[in-house]
Motif scaffolding. Structure first.
Motif, PDB file in Angstrom:
ATOM      1  N   ARG A 176       0.652  -1.146  -0.046  1.00  0.00           N
ATOM      2  CA  ARG A 176       0.016  -0.090  -0.094  1.00  0.00           C
ATOM      3  C   ARG A 176       0.787   1.286  -0.092  1.00  0.00           C
ATOM      4  O   ARG A 176       0.374   2.409  -0.416  1.00  0.00           O
ATOM      5  CB  ARG A 176      -0.850   0.009   1.234  1.00  0.00           C
ATOM      6  CG  ARG A 176      -2.019  -1.086   1.176  1.00  0.00           C
ATOM      7  CD  ARG A 176      -2.982  -0.711   0.046  1.00  0.00           C
ATOM      8  NE  ARG A 176      -3.743  -1.887  -0.261  1.00  0.00           N
ATOM      9  CZ  ARG A 176      -3.733  -2.710  -1.129  1.00  0.00           C
ATOM     10  NH1 ARG A 176      -2.935  -2.668  -1.956  1.00  0.00           N
ATOM     11  NH2 ARG A 176      -4.659  -3.710  -1.409  1.00  0.00           N
ATOM     12  N   SER A 177       2.090   1.167   0.559  1.00  0.00           N
ATOM     13  CA  SER A 177       2.881   2.305   0.759  1.00  0.00           C
ATOM     14  C   SER A 177       3.946   2.512  -0.354  1.00  0.00           C
ATOM     15  O   SER A 177       5.167   2.488  -0.409  1.00  0.00           O
ATOM     16  CB  SER A 177       3.549   2.350   2.073  1.00  0.00           C
ATOM     17  OG  SER A 177       4.459   1.294   2.161  1.00  0.00           O
ATOM     18  N   VAL A 178       3.396   2.363  -1.621  1.00  0.00           N
ATOM     19  CA  VAL A 178       4.344   2.498  -2.878  1.00  0.00           C
ATOM     20  C   VAL A 178       4.584   3.998  -2.946  1.00  0.00           C
ATOM     21  O   VAL A 178       3.928   4.888  -2.753  1.00  0.00           O
ATOM     22  CB  VAL A 178       3.605   1.858  -4.031  1.00  0.00           C
ATOM     23  CG1 VAL A 178       4.406   2.185  -5.238  1.00  0.00           C
ATOM     24  CG2 VAL A 178       3.403   0.603  -3.940  1.00  0.00           C
ATOM     25  N   GLN A 179       5.925   4.091  -3.437  1.00  0.00           N
ATOM     26  CA  GLN A 179       6.683   5.449  -3.417  1.00  0.00           C
ATOM     27  C   GLN A 179       7.109   5.873  -4.764  1.00  0.00           C
ATOM     28  O   GLN A 179       7.178   6.850  -5.161  1.00  0.00           O
ATOM     29  CB  GLN A 179       7.744   5.594  -2.279  1.00  0.00           C
ATOM     30  CG  GLN A 179       7.087   5.623  -0.932  1.00  0.00           C
ATOM     31  CD  GLN A 179       8.135   5.745  -0.041  1.00  0.00           C
ATOM     32  OE1 GLN A 179       9.050   5.294  -0.144  1.00  0.00           O
ATOM     33  NE2 GLN A 179       7.799   6.793   0.981  1.00  0.00           N
ATOM     34  N   VAL A 180       7.364   4.616  -5.685  1.00  0.00           N
ATOM     35  CA  VAL A 180       7.952   4.788  -6.856  1.00  0.00           C
ATOM     36  C   VAL A 180       7.394   3.889  -7.860  1.00  0.00           C
ATOM     37  O   VAL A 180       7.628   2.620  -7.465  1.00  0.00           O
ATOM     38  CB  VAL A 180       9.568   4.961  -6.862  1.00  0.00           C
ATOM     39  CG1 VAL A 180      10.063   3.711  -6.252  1.00  0.00           C
ATOM     40  CG2 VAL A 180       9.844   5.301  -8.541  1.00  0.00           C
ATOM     41  N   ILE A 181       6.856   4.273  -9.080  1.00  0.00           N
ATOM     42  CA  ILE A 181       6.482   3.217 -10.136  1.00  0.00           C
ATOM     43  C   ILE A 181       7.412   3.571 -11.266  1.00  0.00           C
ATOM     44  O   ILE A 181       7.656   4.763 -11.735  1.00  0.00           O
ATOM     45  CB  ILE A 181       5.115   3.540 -10.418  1.00  0.00           C
ATOM     46  CG1 ILE A 181       4.155   3.175  -9.401  1.00  0.00           C
ATOM     47  CG2 ILE A 181       4.795   2.789 -11.868  1.00  0.00           C
ATOM     48  CD1 ILE A 181       2.845   3.399  -9.603  1.00  0.00           C
ATOM     49  N   VAL A 182       7.958   2.392 -11.800  1.00  0.00           N
ATOM     50  CA  VAL A 182       8.773   2.492 -13.171  1.00  0.00           C
ATOM     51  C   VAL A 182       7.796   1.691 -14.109  1.00  0.00           C
ATOM     52  O   VAL A 182       7.318   0.832 -13.895  1.00  0.00           O
ATOM     53  CB  VAL A 182      10.067   1.909 -13.078  1.00  0.00           C
ATOM     54  CG1 VAL A 182      10.594   1.916 -14.445  1.00  0.00           C
ATOM     55  CG2 VAL A 182      11.095   2.555 -12.282  1.00  0.00           C
ATOM     56  N   VAL A 183       7.353   2.767 -15.113  1.00  0.00           N
ATOM     57  CA  VAL A 183       6.340   2.073 -16.131  1.00  0.00           C
ATOM     58  C   VAL A 183       6.986   1.990 -17.463  1.00  0.00           C
ATOM     59  O   VAL A 183       7.604   3.024 -18.025  1.00  0.00           O
ATOM     60  CB  VAL A 183       4.845   2.746 -15.984  1.00  0.00           C
ATOM     61  CG1 VAL A 183       5.101   4.248 -16.299  1.00  0.00           C
ATOM     62  CG2 VAL A 183       3.952   2.271 -17.016  1.00  0.00           C
TER      63      VAL A 183
END
Length: 587
Positions: A176-183
């Motif tokens: 739930r505490s995601v801080q960075v997404i690489v897409v």
């Protein structure tokens, strides 16, 4: 089995909180880069077979006898007890016996899926040896063969089938505490083209470096592939291909899916989620960055990260060639997202140093695309991101002719096409520069514009050379030259940590300039003596902490940081926030 925490456990977890942000939960998970406090009364500890199958908490045969009794592991493991250091030694002994780099990659990914802390400790301790395995160049081959080596899902796959349900898909992710997404959408993977769904290897690899090099918690990282199809006929005809089997969606259908994705990410994770676009094709990369940079915390590593690391190398190279940035003339082979991104950051830094308008500074930078030198007479037919680089000059078709006409002091390759810096081109650069700066940046190694050996040999040992993928040291006339690597991994992990730890809400170009200057400041006299314009990766965690501190400092200065009060010592704060992969005791 699970063991519910008692009051003593809760008190210990609470006591582990650090007002500077250094926090460990009951599993020993570092939470230093996390804003929200833990709620210890909700924590439970897995035991037995479940614990051994959880990569974040599994220690393998490093579980002590006491831990084996406490967590119902007795009999589930061989009787020997290894330290983490001995496990590391054993793994490195094993992986060094592989002759095929892809086999090393598979072995590393298998380790990540069963023992997370050991994976990161090994990657940190052997970063120079293993970085080319988990990142470029080997990750390129891994992506090409991803359907065949696919074992276990990593990250999220969002496809056209999920249109209208993307928020629901994001909620399926357990953290739930995601801080960075690489897409990525897989359309332009390195210099290898459209790999569709198989591009997932890039977000997975990038985020492994966010943790290993930048210290961002693994659980705060989310790799995502957006699958809208592929135009790669070979993949569409491959019976083992794991992605959607139709040509790429474009236009309105593509834009609506991306817009739903961006909205859902912000809704699910909040304003401060860092979204890193990776390996999108030029026609989408610029548009997405322009569209969302004012409303989301977005960063394009191919445009901005590459620009920052290259600018750093150029600033450092001035110690070797003399003069200022404004004294140089730059010629690029390649006018896509990497080339124009680097060019713009060079012009911005030049403008900052001279107080001249950016438009005037751009005139020191020339670009060559597939049709030749970008000049004023071509302006009406150019894509919008190339137009600022159309200068007054007669048309020039070939790179060699452009080199002889412009007489650059710096030659930069971002074309994605190998072997374009020919002997004639390098000799021409060397004829009017005592120390020509030659950066062959295209990845993977097979696509590099020239090799290190070619650059040093054809320039008679005078070139200042760096590449996108690693090259071995070169001996020329009795002297050993160690080529530098203009690797984005120098920048984005520390840059991301700086964004996260300061609670920055938007990416400003001045943050990229701050990252470049911070990296350039880490090059030592000893490095310069060896012809290097980048520091060695062996000290990358400290380098990342310096970059994070400078990025955070600039964010506070610009009023973009939301974490208040500002920590007194940003460098020490950055170090305190970094994930530590050393095993914890489970007692």
């Amino acid at each position: 089995m699970e063991r519910t925490l008692n009051k003593t456990d809760i008190d210990e977890a609470t006591a582990n909180m650090n007002i500077n942000g250094g926090v460990e939960d009951m599993y020993g998970e570092d939470m230093g880069s996390q804003d929200q406090p833990i709620t210890p009364w909700t924590v439970s500890v897995a035991s037995g077979h479940v614990l051994m199958r959880d990569p974040r908490h599994n220690k393998g045969i490093a579980f002590t006898d006491t831990e084996r009794d406490a967590h119902y592991l007795r009999g589930l493991l061989p009787p020997a007890t290894f330290s983490q250091d001995l496990q590391e030694k054993r793994f490195m002994h094993m992986i060094r016996q592989y002759d095929v780099p892809l086999h090393k990659y598979i072995s590393m990914m298998d380790l990540q899926e069963r023992n997370e802390r050991l994976f990161y400790k090994i990657l940190i301790d052997h970063v120079e040896e293993l970085l080319p395995i988990v990142y470029t160049p080997v990750v390129g081959e891994a992506c090409q063969k991803y359907s065949n080596i696919y074992r276990r899902p990593q990250g999220l796959y969002i496809t056209l089938k999920e249109k209208g349900r993307i928020l629901e898909v994001l909620k399926n992710w357990p953290e739930r505490s995601v801080q960075v997404i690489v897409v990525t959408d897989g359309e332009r993977i390195l210099g290898l083209g459209d790999l569709g769904c198989q591009g997932m290897g890039i977000p997975v690899g990038k985020l492994a470096l966010y943790t290993a090099l930048g210290g961002v918690r693994p659980s705060a990282c989310l790799p995502i592939t957006i699958d809208v199809g592929t135009n790669n006929k070979k993949l569409l005809e491959d019976e083992f291909y794991i992605g959607l089997r139709h040509n790429r969606a474009t236009g309105k259908e593509y834009a609506e899916l991306l817009d739903e994705f961006m909205t859902a990410v912000k809704q699910n994770y909040g304003e401060k989620i860092l979204i890193q676009f990776e390996d999108f094709a030029n026609h989408n990369a610029f548009d997405l960055l322009t569209k969302y940079r004012a409303s989301h915390l977005v960063f394009n590593d191919d445009i901005q990260g590459t620009a920052s690391v290259v600018l750093s190398g150029l600033v450092a190279s001035l110690k070797l060639i003399g003069g200022t940035l404004a004294d140089q003339t730059f010629l690029f082979l390649g006018a896509g997202e990497a080339g124009t991104g680097i060019a713009e950051l060079i012009a911005l830094e030049m403008s900052k140093q001279t107080n001249d308008p950016v438009e005037q500074c751009r005139k020191r930078v020339w670009l060559v695309d597939s049709k030749g030198l970008i000049v004023e007479s071509r302006k009406d037919s150019l894509q919008h991101f190339k137009q600022p680089w159309a200068h007054d000059h007669e048309p020039v078709r070939e790179l060699l002719d452009a080199v002889n006409a412009i007489k650059p002091t710096v030659l930069i390759g971002t074309s994605g096409v190998g072997r374009q810096f020919t002997k004639e081109v390098v000799e021409a650069m060397s004829s009017f520069n005592e120390k020509p700066v030659i950066l062959a940046l295209s990845n993977p190694t097979s696509q590099s514009e020239c090799t290190a050996e070619e650059a040093y040999t054809w320039s008679e040992g005078r070139a200042i050379f760096a590449s996108g993928s690693p090259f071995d040291p070169v001996e020329y006339n009795g002297k050993v030259f160690t080529p530098g690597q203009a690797n984005n991994a120098y920048i984005f992990p520390g840059f991301g940590l700086g964004i996260i730890m300061s609670g920055t809400i938007r990416v400003h170009d001045d943050l990229l300039l701050a990252a470049s200057e911070a990296l350039a400041s880490q090059v030592t006299e000893e490095n310069f003596d060896n012809g290097l314009i980048y520091p060695p990766f062996t000290n990358i965690r400290k380098i990342s902490a310096h970059i994070a501190a400078k990025v955070a400092e600039k964010a506070y200065e610009l009023g973009l940081a939301s974490r208040l009060p500002r920590p007194r010592d940003l460098f020490k704060f950055a170090e305190s926030c970094m994930y530590n992969p050393v095993y914890r005791n489970y007692l």
